[in-house]
Scaffold this motif. Structure first.
Motif, short mmCIF file in Angstrom:
data_model
loop_
_atom_site.label_atom_id
_atom_site.label_comp_id
_atom_site.label_asym_id
_atom_site.label_seq_id
_atom_site.Cartn_x
_atom_site.Cartn_y
_atom_site.Cartn_z
N ASN A 215 1.04 -1.39 0.22
CA ASN A 215 0.02 -0.42 0.08
C ASN A 215 0.69 1.49 0.22
O ASN A 215 0.21 2.46 -0.44
N LEU A 216 2.51 1.23 0.26
CA LEU A 216 3.44 1.96 0.26
C LEU A 216 3.97 1.96 -0.32
O LEU A 216 4.42 1.49 -1.71
N HIS A 217 4.36 3.71 -1.28
CA HIS A 217 5.16 4.12 -2.83
C HIS A 217 6.13 4.71 -2.16
O HIS A 217 5.51 6.11 -1.56
N HIS A 218 7.62 5.06 -2.55
CA HIS A 218 8.42 5.35 -1.71
C HIS A 218 9.17 6.18 -3.23
O HIS A 218 8.89 5.95 -3.96
N ALA A 219 9.47 7.32 -3.21
CA ALA A 219 9.69 8.41 -4.20
C ALA A 219 11.11 9.37 -4.20
O ALA A 219 11.10 9.76 -2.38
N LEU A 220 12.10 9.87 -4.50
CA LEU A 220 13.21 10.48 -4.75
C LEU A 220 12.65 11.95 -4.56
O LEU A 220 11.86 12.12 -5.49
N LEU A 221 12.57 12.90 -3.95
CA LEU A 221 11.87 14.83 -4.15
C LEU A 221 13.09 15.54 -3.21
O LEU A 221 13.93 14.90 -2.73
N THR A 222 13.45 16.02 -3.74
CA THR A 222 14.31 17.81 -3.19
C THR A 222 13.02 18.74 -2.91
O THR A 222 12.06 19.31 -3.67
N ILE A 223 14.19 18.25 -1.66
CA ILE A 223 12.29 19.84 -0.84
C ILE A 223 13.58 19.81 0.27
O ILE A 223 14.90 19.89 0.12
N PRO A 224 13.39 21.06 0.84
CA PRO A 224 14.06 21.84 1.71
C PRO A 224 14.55 21.28 2.58
O PRO A 224 13.69 20.03 3.21
N VAL A 272 17.45 19.64 -0.60
CA VAL A 272 18.33 18.20 -0.66
C VAL A 272 17.66 17.28 -0.93
O VAL A 272 16.16 17.46 -0.60
N THR A 273 18.07 15.60 -1.73
CA THR A 273 16.99 15.32 -1.95
C THR A 273 16.51 13.83 -0.87
O THR A 273 17.77 13.31 -0.60
N MET A 274 15.87 13.49 -1.19
CA MET A 274 16.24 12.10 -0.26
C MET A 274 14.86 11.60 -0.59
O MET A 274 13.77 11.67 -0.82
N SER A 275 13.69 10.03 -0.20
CA SER A 275 13.12 9.52 -0.31
C SER A 275 12.50 9.63 1.20
O SER A 275 12.20 9.48 1.78
N VAL A 276 11.77 9.57 0.00
CA VAL A 276 9.89 9.91 0.59
C VAL A 276 9.16 9.18 0.17
O VAL A 276 8.57 8.23 -0.76
N LYS A 277 8.80 8.38 1.99
CA LYS A 277 7.49 7.28 2.42
C LYS A 277 6.35 8.10 1.79
O LYS A 277 5.77 8.85 2.40
N PHE A 278 4.91 7.59 0.62
CA PHE A 278 3.22 8.09 0.80
C PHE A 278 2.75 7.15 0.82
O PHE A 278 3.04 5.54 0.83
N THR A 279 1.34 7.37 1.15
CA THR A 279 0.58 6.38 0.30
C THR A 279 0.20 6.22 -0.93
O THR A 279 0.41 6.81 -1.10
N LYS A 280 0.02 4.94 -1.46
CA LYS A 280 -0.30 4.55 -2.77
C LYS A 280 -1.60 5.83 -2.88
O LYS A 280 -1.51 6.24 -4.28
N THR A 366 17.65 4.74 0.99
CA THR A 366 16.88 5.65 -0.22
C THR A 366 16.46 4.59 -0.81
O THR A 366 17.16 3.54 -0.99
N ARG A 367 15.10 5.35 -1.08
CA ARG A 367 14.48 4.01 -2.21
C ARG A 367 13.59 4.76 -2.85
O ARG A 367 13.26 5.58 -2.69
N GLU A 368 13.19 4.15 -4.52
CA GLU A 368 12.80 4.60 -5.51
C GLU A 368 12.06 3.60 -5.62
O GLU A 368 12.58 2.57 -6.64
N ASP A 369 10.62 3.21 -5.78
CA ASP A 369 9.82 2.48 -6.00
C ASP A 369 9.15 2.98 -7.77
O ASP A 369 9.34 3.58 -8.45
N ASP A 370 8.78 1.51 -8.92
CA ASP A 370 8.70 1.98 -9.94
C ASP A 370 6.91 2.70 -10.03
O ASP A 370 6.15 2.49 -9.22
N GLU A 371 7.23 3.11 -10.76
CA GLU A 371 5.44 3.84 -10.87
C GLU A 371 4.81 3.15 -12.19
O GLU A 371 3.51 4.16 -12.37
#
Length: 615
Positions: A215-224, A272-280, A366-371
């Protein structure tokens, strides 16, 4: 002024409370320990043990899980002299959160066999809704409340009670909560375990516990950097920010329109760029939104347009703006996430804590899931519906969406086919029992006259050849010896309880002509004339019309002068047509057997003008 006060039963004078209903997208659950030997103090102690076990179970199974809106929780309550555990969760747009709660409660019931769990949502008994196509006829929505329980990992249903149950006033209709608890506690009624109903109701739980991580999705984002610090402290804050972004309005956007970066809580500086976890669901909501960069982010967006990391930067901008709107909107100030984030930012301002360095951020997971699960190929969708998916196709073409979506689609199609193939359904579709559908004193069902005798449907006889011959004669088609379908090219058959007429392709033209002839004959005979004077023309007009059809070579005459038996046969045909027209009229514009039969014969009749004024 006194009368309304008395009628309303004012507070403290017997007021029963306003009608209770769950808010939208909410699931409510309660846990009871039903043991008449326990005192209330002992029952409360056992409930606390259950509560502690829930905390342990959720910490183990949901360690890194993110809820879409609210989390699963249980609080000890006491009502009407009985203690129990109660919880309510708003799952928002993530239905999977609701089924995760069902899974947790079922696992909890396996660990504590003496607890009884009731769970409902905004739609009511949603577990029965899942199993609607296999429910017994007596279990209709009017009596289903408080009859469905989870116990020892099973779905149990309190049956209809028969008169004569001692010490408990049982009702064969709707139950109250107290009635249901007493029936179970005093063993006055043995709950039913229906495997078919349980299998359908728990179908979505087959993919658990693996579905929790899916049910979760990980993505790399550029954030403050400041926002990276907040999300590293608790990744669950992302859900509140996504909701603030998804439900934004002009007032919420106002803080982002400032040009001074220092006025923002999370300005587009020191990124900075970090891996952020979301619900799908949350990631899809964020990804699908068209969002123009606000004034405070305009310069940042323009510098990122030509970079390969544009996707990361755009999603990072949306997340940052979502947190900004979450923190600035006055209506969010009472939310737990807002209070905790404010405390973290205060620690940074006062120097009690420091922002992470680049080296520290690189050590984070660090994790980036397929979309690809976001993509829907409608050609694949059609193949899934038709079951024509190619087994050797590339991975990207083996079905639309993820495995869960494919399974749900196949289940939906299978249920729809089962509904269409239901031999018990009548011409009006699904039949529901009313409040009078109860067991009688002998325990025999008295739902309707049609269901008094079991197996009655199997005893009904239908002479297909005779009926086919009669229909052919009425339509002006020459009868063939034996009435074989191969000779006439015209067949009348019954498929899953639906009567239909079919013809060979070579005879379509002839059948179409025959349909036109029968309409002409009925008009000549006055059967299609709704003028009351049509009866006066009956036999003579009918004779002329039928003879005219015979002279055109369409069929041999059904009636000849001086032949009383032929005259009688013609009257029978006329009465059949008249009955079909009356059947069509009685439908009142809705679907029904008369209209369906005429549609098969190519006849489209208008509404009765005499009824227009009544509708």
């Amino acid at each position: 002024m006194d009368t309304p006060r008395d009628d309303f039963k004012w507070f403290g004078e017997g007021f029963d409370g306003f009608p209770k209903s769950l808010p939208e997208d909410c699931v409510e659950y309660a846990i009871y320990i039903l043991d008449s030997k326990l005192t209330d103090l002992e029952r409360r102690e056992k409930l606390r043990q259950v509560q502690s076990s829930v905390i342990k179970l959720t910490n183990e199974s949901l360690k890194d899980f993110i809820w879409q809106r609210e989390s699963f929780k249980l609080l000890l309550r006491r009502e009407e002299g009985r203690s129990f555990l109660h919880g309510r969760t708003n799952y928002g747009d993530s239905v999977e959160d609701e089924w995760l709660i069902v899974y947790i409660l079922r696992e909890l019931s396996k660990k504590f066999p003496n607890i009884w769990i009731r769970i409902i949502d905004t739609d009511g008994q949603f577990l029965l809704i899942e199993a609607a196509n296999v429910l017994p006829l007596w279990l209709n929505p009017e009596i289903a409340d408080f009859r469905v329980w989870l116990n020892n990992g099973k779905l149990l249903i309190i049956p209809l009670e028969k008169p004569g149950v001692q010490s408990i006033k049982a009702s064969p209709g709707a139950l109250t909560l107290n009635d249901a608890l007493k029936l179970i506690e005093h063993q006055a009624s043995t709950p039913l375990h229906l495997p078919a109903v349980e299998a359908e109701a728990f179908y979505r739980l087959q993919k658990y516990p693996n579905q929790i991580s899916d049910n979760l999705h990980h993505a790399l984002l550029t954030i403050p950097r400041k926002l990276a610090y907040v999300l590293h402290e608790d990744a669950a804050y992302i859900s509140a920010a996504v909701e603030a972004f998804y439900l934004r309005d002009p007032i919420a956007l106002r803080p982002l329109q400032v040009s001074d970066h220092t006025a923002l809580q999370f300005p587009p500086t020191d990124l900075v760029t970090m891996s952020v976890k979301f619900t799908k669901v949350g990631y899809a909501q964020l990804k699908s939104q068209q969002f123009a960069a606000p004034a405070s982010w305009a310069d940042y967006a323009s510098t990122k347009r030509q970079e390969k990391s544009q996707g990361k930067a755009e999603m990072g901008m949306k997340v940052s703006c979502g947190f900004e709107m979450l923190m600035c909107d006055p209506q969010n100030q009472d939310k737990k996430a807002v209070r905790e984030i404010s405390m973290l930012l205060e620690d940074i301002r006062t120097g009690q804590d420091k922002l992470p360095t680049d080296a520290e951020i690189r050590k984070w997971e660090t994790r980036e899931d397929d979309e690809t699960w976001l993509d829907i190929n409608f050609e694949d969708f059609e193949k899934e519906l038709g079951g024509n998916r190619e087994p050797d196709a590339p991975k990207s073409m083996k079905g639309f969406g993820d495995k869960s979506a494919q399974q749900n689609l196949r289940k939906m199609v299978a249920r729809f086919e089962d509904f269409l193939n239901d031999d018990t359904a009548g011409a009006d579709g699904a039949e529901l029992l009313d409040d009078m559908d109860k067991d009688d004193d002998e325990g025999n069902s008295t739902t309707s006259e049609d269901s008094e005798d079991e197996g009655e449907d199997t005893d009904v006889s239908f002479d297909e050849d005779a009926f086919a011959k009669m229909m052919k004669e009425m339509m002006g088609m020459a009868p063939v010896d034996g009435g074989s379908e191969a000779e006439t090219g015209f067949s009348l058959h019954e498929d899953d309880g639906v009567l239909s007429v079919s013809s060979d392709e070579g005879d379509e033209k002839g059948v179409g002509q025959a349909m036109q002839d029968i309409e002409n004959e009925l008009r000549e005979a006055g059967a299609l004339d709704l003028n009351p004077e049509q009866e006066a023309r009956g036999p003579e007009s009918q004779r002329k019309a039928i003879e005219k059809g015979s002279s055109n070579g369409q069929s041999k005459p059904l009636m000849e002068e001086g032949d009383a038996s032929e005259d009688e046969d013609a009257n029978i045909d006329f009465n059949l047509a008249k009955n079909m027209l009356e059947s069509f009229k009685s439908q009142g514009g809705a679907a029904g057997p008369g209209g369906n039969m005429m549609s098969v014969m190519g006849m489209r009749l208008p509404r009765d003008e005499s009824d227009r004024g009544d509708r």
